[in-house]
Design an enzyme around this catalytic site. Structure first.
Site, PDB file in Angstrom:
ATOM      1  N   LYS A 145      38.481 -51.641  47.157  1.00 32.54           N
ATOM      2  CA  LYS A 145      38.020 -50.296  47.080  1.00 32.54           C
ATOM      3  C   LYS A 145      36.859 -50.336  48.015  1.00 32.54           C
ATOM      4  O   LYS A 145      36.027 -50.982  47.990  1.00 32.54           O
ATOM      5  CB  LYS A 145      37.464 -49.636  45.699  1.00 32.54           C
ATOM      6  N   LYS A 178      45.921 -41.332  46.454  1.00 28.36           N
ATOM      7  CA  LYS A 178      46.095 -39.950  46.174  1.00 28.36           C
ATOM      8  C   LYS A 178      47.453 -39.594  45.733  1.00 28.36           C
ATOM      9  O   LYS A 178      47.664 -38.932  45.053  1.00 28.36           O
ATOM     10  CB  LYS A 178      45.630 -39.230  47.577  1.00 28.36           C
TER      11      LYS A 178
END
Length: 302
Positions: free
Chosen positions: A122, A264
């Site tokens: 991340k 996503k």
């Protein structure tokens, strides 16, 4: 309709911008114009990213000589939830005399044995040139990876298992409020050995938490807003072509970058697979057109 909107971090801070409060609050003010249009006739739940913000606070904390140790990422995540949620709720309330928004500090349970803790992915904080990134990594014990043409710090991003404040979110929606929650993917916590919850040094992907939230709330639509107007084939090349509609079967044959569109698409896929309802991916400026199915990429079960 009940709509869960995952607001990308670009809504607050664009690549290369200084992370000043005035810059970010101005971008939020722009974003809430689009978000405000979604409130008419809908129940709205808004989540948001916090990568640049939590990275900035982490760097400040690490360099603060008055601290014996830097603040952990779960605490910094809570701070960003309050800051960003304050901006969003303030601006949403300013454009409506009748609708009201509220911000809820939200915890999300993760598995402390998640494989993500051994492979940080991340991105948080700002971008660096390679030499500076290596210096900071050596100085602070960071893991850094390439992000496009630059380098950024990466931290563990475990999978979200359970949203602690789910029943509170339901209650706020039933009161007619727009709810800003699960900012930055939620504050990562784990079940303590003696009961209760303990903070975890990680940042959860906000799109995956948004999908988990949308499933639990039985949302009609999951809307993922980002800095591109659709999901593209051959993105970044002269042959780039936007997908307007994708089924789960079609998605299974496609591959997307783990650091950008990948999470996503995975989030949208999870929501559609569990609910049979639709997810849409596109730009913030097109939010109302995305909801109407006129722009962006729609992901459907079949």
């Amino acid at each position: 309709m009940r709509v869960v909107v995952a607001l990308g971090g670009n809504a607050l801070l664009r690549r290369g911008e200084r992370p000043d409060a005035t810059t970010q609050s101005h971008h939020v003010e722009e974003a809430t114009v689009s978000l405000g249009r979604l409130r008419a006739g809908n129940q709205l739940v808004i989540t948001h990213g916090n990568g640049p913000q939590v990275g900035l606070l982490a760097l400040e904390s690490q360099e603060d000589s008055s601290l014996s140790s830097p603040y952990p990422l779960d605490v910094l995540g809570a701070q960003t939830q309050g800051m960003i949620g304050y901006w969003i709720s303030n601006d949403l309330d300013s454009i409506s005399a009748t609708s009201r928004a509220c911000t809820l500090i939200t915890r999300v349970v993760v598995d402390p044995n998640d494989a993500a803790f051994t492979d940080p992915t991340k991105f948080v904080g700002k971008t660096y040139e390679a030499e500076e990134a290596r210096r900071l990594a050596a100085e602070f014990g960071w893991v850094v990876k390439r992000d496009g043409d630059a380098w950024r710090r990466v931290v563990p991003s475990p999978y979200p298992l359970r949203i602690v404040e789910l029943s509170v979110i339901e209650g706020l929606l039933s009161m007619g409020l727009t709810v800003i929650c699960a900012g930055g993917g939620g504050i990562p916590v784990m079940e303590g050995p003696q009961g209760g919850l303990l903070g975890v040094e990680a940042v959860i992907d906000k799109d995956l938490t948004s999908a988990k939230l949308a499933i639990a709330l039985e949302a009609d639509v999951l809307m993922i807003l980002t800095d591109v107007n659709a999901i593209y084939r051959d993105y970044g090349t002269e042959h780039a072509t936007a997908y307007r509609k994708l089924s789960l079967t079609e998605l299974a044959g496609l591959d997307f970058a783990a650091g950008s569109m990948g999470p996503k698409v995975r989030a949208a896929e999870e929501f559609v697979r569990h609910t049979g309802r639709r997810a849409v991916v596109g730009s913030l400026e097109d939010a109302d057109a995305l909801l109407a199915g006129e722009k962006g990429t729609m992901i459907i079960s079949g």
